[in-house]
Motif scaffolding. Structure first.
Motif, mmCIF file in Angstrom:
data_model
loop_
_atom_site.group_PDB
_atom_site.id
_atom_site.type_symbol
_atom_site.label_atom_id
_atom_site.label_comp_id
_atom_site.label_asym_id
_atom_site.label_seq_id
_atom_site.Cartn_x
_atom_site.Cartn_y
_atom_site.Cartn_z
ATOM 1 N N VAL A 153 3.336 -10.111 -0.873
ATOM 2 C CA VAL A 153 3.682 -8.736 -1.256
ATOM 3 C C VAL A 153 3.175 -8.405 -2.659
ATOM 4 O O VAL A 153 2.331 -7.516 -2.845
ATOM 5 C CB VAL A 153 5.204 -8.501 -1.165
ATOM 6 C CG1 VAL A 153 5.562 -7.116 -1.720
ATOM 7 C CG2 VAL A 153 5.672 -8.625 0.275
ATOM 8 N N CYS A 154 3.676 -9.121 -3.647
ATOM 9 C CA CYS A 154 3.385 -8.768 -5.043
ATOM 10 C C CYS A 154 1.927 -9.021 -5.431
ATOM 11 O O CYS A 154 1.273 -8.154 -6.026
ATOM 12 C CB CYS A 154 4.317 -9.524 -5.988
ATOM 13 S SG CYS A 154 6.047 -9.134 -5.745
ATOM 14 N N VAL A 155 1.422 -10.195 -5.082
ATOM 15 C CA VAL A 155 0.049 -10.517 -5.472
ATOM 16 C C VAL A 155 -0.946 -9.649 -4.709
ATOM 17 O O VAL A 155 -1.948 -9.205 -5.269
ATOM 18 C CB VAL A 155 -0.239 -12.018 -5.269
ATOM 19 C CG1 VAL A 155 -1.689 -12.347 -5.613
ATOM 20 C CG2 VAL A 155 0.705 -12.858 -6.131
ATOM 21 N N THR A 156 -0.668 -9.364 -3.437
ATOM 22 C CA THR A 156 -1.554 -8.470 -2.675
ATOM 23 C C THR A 156 -1.618 -7.094 -3.317
ATOM 24 O O THR A 156 -2.701 -6.500 -3.431
ATOM 25 C CB THR A 156 -1.078 -8.349 -1.216
ATOM 26 O OG1 THR A 156 -1.140 -9.630 -0.583
ATOM 27 C CG2 THR A 156 -1.961 -7.385 -0.437
ATOM 28 N N ILE A 157 -0.482 -6.564 -3.749
ATOM 29 C CA ILE A 157 -0.467 -5.250 -4.396
ATOM 30 C C ILE A 157 -1.271 -5.281 -5.691
ATOM 31 O O ILE A 157 -2.043 -4.351 -5.985
ATOM 32 C CB ILE A 157 0.981 -4.780 -4.651
ATOM 33 C CG1 ILE A 157 1.659 -4.435 -3.310
ATOM 34 C CG2 ILE A 157 1.020 -3.576 -5.591
ATOM 35 C CD1 ILE A 157 3.132 -4.108 -3.424
ATOM 36 N N ILE A 158 -1.123 -6.344 -6.470
ATOM 37 C CA ILE A 158 -1.888 -6.464 -7.720
ATOM 38 C C ILE A 158 -3.392 -6.528 -7.426
ATOM 39 O O ILE A 158 -4.198 -5.873 -8.103
ATOM 40 C CB ILE A 158 -1.431 -7.707 -8.506
ATOM 41 C CG1 ILE A 158 -0.013 -7.512 -9.018
ATOM 42 C CG2 ILE A 158 -2.375 -7.981 -9.692
ATOM 43 C CD1 ILE A 158 0.616 -8.756 -9.610
ATOM 44 N N GLU A 159 -3.771 -7.296 -6.415
ATOM 45 C CA GLU A 159 -5.183 -7.393 -6.041
ATOM 46 C C GLU A 159 -5.721 -6.057 -5.528
ATOM 47 O O GLU A 159 -6.914 -5.774 -5.640
ATOM 48 C CB GLU A 159 -5.357 -8.456 -4.953
ATOM 49 C CG GLU A 159 -5.048 -9.874 -5.411
ATOM 50 C CD GLU A 159 -4.918 -10.851 -4.258
ATOM 51 O OE1 GLU A 159 -4.894 -12.067 -4.508
ATOM 52 O OE2 GLU A 159 -4.836 -10.397 -3.091
ATOM 53 N N TRP A 160 -4.841 -5.253 -4.984
ATOM 54 C CA TRP A 160 -5.189 -3.966 -4.352
ATOM 55 C C TRP A 160 -5.328 -2.832 -5.367
ATOM 56 O O TRP A 160 -5.762 -1.732 -5.019
ATOM 57 C CB TRP A 160 -4.098 -3.660 -3.343
ATOM 58 C CG TRP A 160 -4.439 -2.740 -2.234
ATOM 59 C CD1 TRP A 160 -5.680 -2.376 -1.773
ATOM 60 C CD2 TRP A 160 -3.497 -2.053 -1.403
ATOM 61 N NE1 TRP A 160 -5.569 -1.519 -0.709
ATOM 62 C CE2 TRP A 160 -4.235 -1.308 -0.461
ATOM 63 C CE3 TRP A 160 -2.107 -2.019 -1.355
ATOM 64 C CZ2 TRP A 160 -3.620 -0.532 0.517
ATOM 65 C CZ3 TRP A 160 -1.493 -1.251 -0.387
ATOM 66 C CH2 TRP A 160 -2.242 -0.515 0.531
ATOM 67 N N VAL A 161 -4.951 -3.086 -6.613
ATOM 68 C CA VAL A 161 -4.887 -2.045 -7.647
ATOM 69 C C VAL A 161 -6.187 -1.251 -7.817
ATOM 70 O O VAL A 161 -6.134 -0.025 -7.976
ATOM 71 C CB VAL A 161 -4.439 -2.646 -9.000
ATOM 72 C CG1 VAL A 161 -4.752 -1.710 -10.170
ATOM 73 C CG2 VAL A 161 -2.942 -2.942 -8.972
ATOM 74 N N PRO A 162 -7.376 -1.885 -7.798
ATOM 75 C CA PRO A 162 -8.603 -1.094 -8.015
ATOM 76 C C PRO A 162 -8.737 0.109 -7.095
ATOM 77 O O PRO A 162 -9.178 1.177 -7.548
ATOM 78 C CB PRO A 162 -9.725 -2.120 -7.763
ATOM 79 C CG PRO A 162 -9.110 -3.427 -8.129
ATOM 80 C CD PRO A 162 -7.679 -3.326 -7.691
ATOM 81 N N VAL A 163 -8.376 -0.023 -5.819
ATOM 82 C CA VAL A 163 -8.482 1.132 -4.920
ATOM 83 C C VAL A 163 -7.192 1.946 -4.883
ATOM 84 O O VAL A 163 -7.220 3.129 -4.526
ATOM 85 C CB VAL A 163 -8.892 0.712 -3.491
ATOM 86 C CG1 VAL A 163 -10.263 0.090 -3.497
ATOM 87 C CG2 VAL A 163 -7.878 -0.207 -2.863
ATOM 88 N N LEU A 164 -6.068 1.343 -5.257
ATOM 89 C CA LEU A 164 -4.824 2.118 -5.331
ATOM 90 C C LEU A 164 -4.939 3.216 -6.379
ATOM 91 O O LEU A 164 -4.399 4.313 -6.205
ATOM 92 C CB LEU A 164 -3.647 1.196 -5.678
ATOM 93 C CG LEU A 164 -3.131 0.272 -4.576
ATOM 94 C CD1 LEU A 164 -2.033 -0.636 -5.121
ATOM 95 C CD2 LEU A 164 -2.612 1.060 -3.378
ATOM 96 N N ARG A 165 -5.648 2.938 -7.447
ATOM 97 C CA ARG A 165 -5.796 3.924 -8.515
ATOM 98 C C ARG A 165 -6.678 5.094 -8.085
ATOM 99 O O ARG A 165 -6.510 6.210 -8.550
ATOM 100 C CB ARG A 165 -6.388 3.253 -9.753
ATOM 101 C CG ARG A 165 -5.490 2.172 -10.329
ATOM 102 C CD ARG A 165 -6.092 1.508 -11.544
ATOM 103 N NE ARG A 165 -6.218 2.426 -12.664
ATOM 104 C CZ ARG A 165 -6.575 2.066 -13.886
ATOM 105 N NH1 ARG A 165 -6.827 0.796 -14.147
ATOM 106 N NH2 ARG A 165 -6.667 2.955 -14.843
ATOM 107 N N VAL A 166 -7.612 4.820 -7.174
ATOM 108 C CA VAL A 166 -8.487 5.881 -6.666
ATOM 109 C C VAL A 166 -7.817 6.639 -5.533
ATOM 110 O O VAL A 166 -7.991 7.852 -5.381
ATOM 111 C CB VAL A 166 -9.828 5.273 -6.180
ATOM 112 C CG1 VAL A 166 -10.728 6.357 -5.598
ATOM 113 C CG2 VAL A 166 -10.526 4.538 -7.313
#
Length: 214
Positions: A153-166
């Motif tokens: 959960v947590c690490v996947t969300i952190i890894e996902w940040v580059p596209v979450l911001r877009v």
């Protein structure tokens, strides 16, 4: 784990991320790529697949960096919090999921838009995390459930940040599925590579000794 199995582990995860991204890329933009398949435009399909493969390799590397960073954090957490480390991780999971829903909704939701789409993505992540953490706990012991859930959960969300911001819909899912699959693969398969290294160690030592004697 010996260097030979570490390289195998890296390459297998890399290829997995690349292949999954190819399928995900065509799936999430099927309406765009559908004419290419109907027209049997093989060269164009292959060129897009190669591009998606490269993107998948990047996603896989991000996943592997996240996994080995978590292994370090996990060791630190065990040493610092000791028996409280699992409860601490549960609290962090709750905060991360809340922030994931709230801040995305606050930043990207349109006027009168429901919070449900943002909530469902978080629930999907949590559900996948619970399933993989359960498999991890069955594989090793019950104490591995919370660390597995934290990682998924947590690490996947952190890894996902580059596209979450877009917040581009296609890129969100193009990156999410390879990350989840690569993360699950690493979490469940690393012990098998370690066991293989233990089995191979006497053989490698014997080969080294024979080389020295020659």
């Amino acid at each position: 784990m010996n260097s030979r199995n570490w390289v195998r582990f890296f390459i297998h995860t890399l290829l997995l991320g690349g292949v999954i991204t190819i399928f995900t890329g065509f799936a999430v933009q099927w309406e765009k790529y559908k004419p290419l398949f109907l027209d049997f435009d093989i060269l164009e399909i292959i060129s897009i697949a190669i591009w998606l493969l490269g993107v998948g390799f990047i996603f896989s590397v991000i996943s592997q960096m996240g996994y080995f960073a978590y292994l370090t954090i996990h060791r630190f957490g065990l040493g610092f919090f000791r028996s409280l480390w699992n409860p601490v991780q549960l609290v962090v999971i709750a905060f991360v999921l809340f922030d994931f829903i709230y801040f995305r909704y606050k930043e990207f939701a349109g006027e009168n838009e429901s919070i449900w789409p943002y909530l469902l993505v978080a629930l999907f992540l949590l559900l996948i995390g619970i399933v993989i953490a359960y498999l991890k706990a069955k594989q090793s012991d019950k104490h591995a459930f919370v660390p597995g859930l934290f990682f998924m959960v947590c690490v996947t969300i952190i890894e996902w940040v580059p596209v979450l911001r877009v917040n581009n819909h296609d890129w969100l899912y193009l990156m999410l599925y390879p990350l989840l699959i690569c993360n699950a693969y690493q979490l469940l398969m690393l012990p098998k590579y370690i066991e293989r290294s233990k089995v191979e160690r006497p053989v490698i030592r014997k080969e080294q000794q024979m080389t020295v004697h020659k």
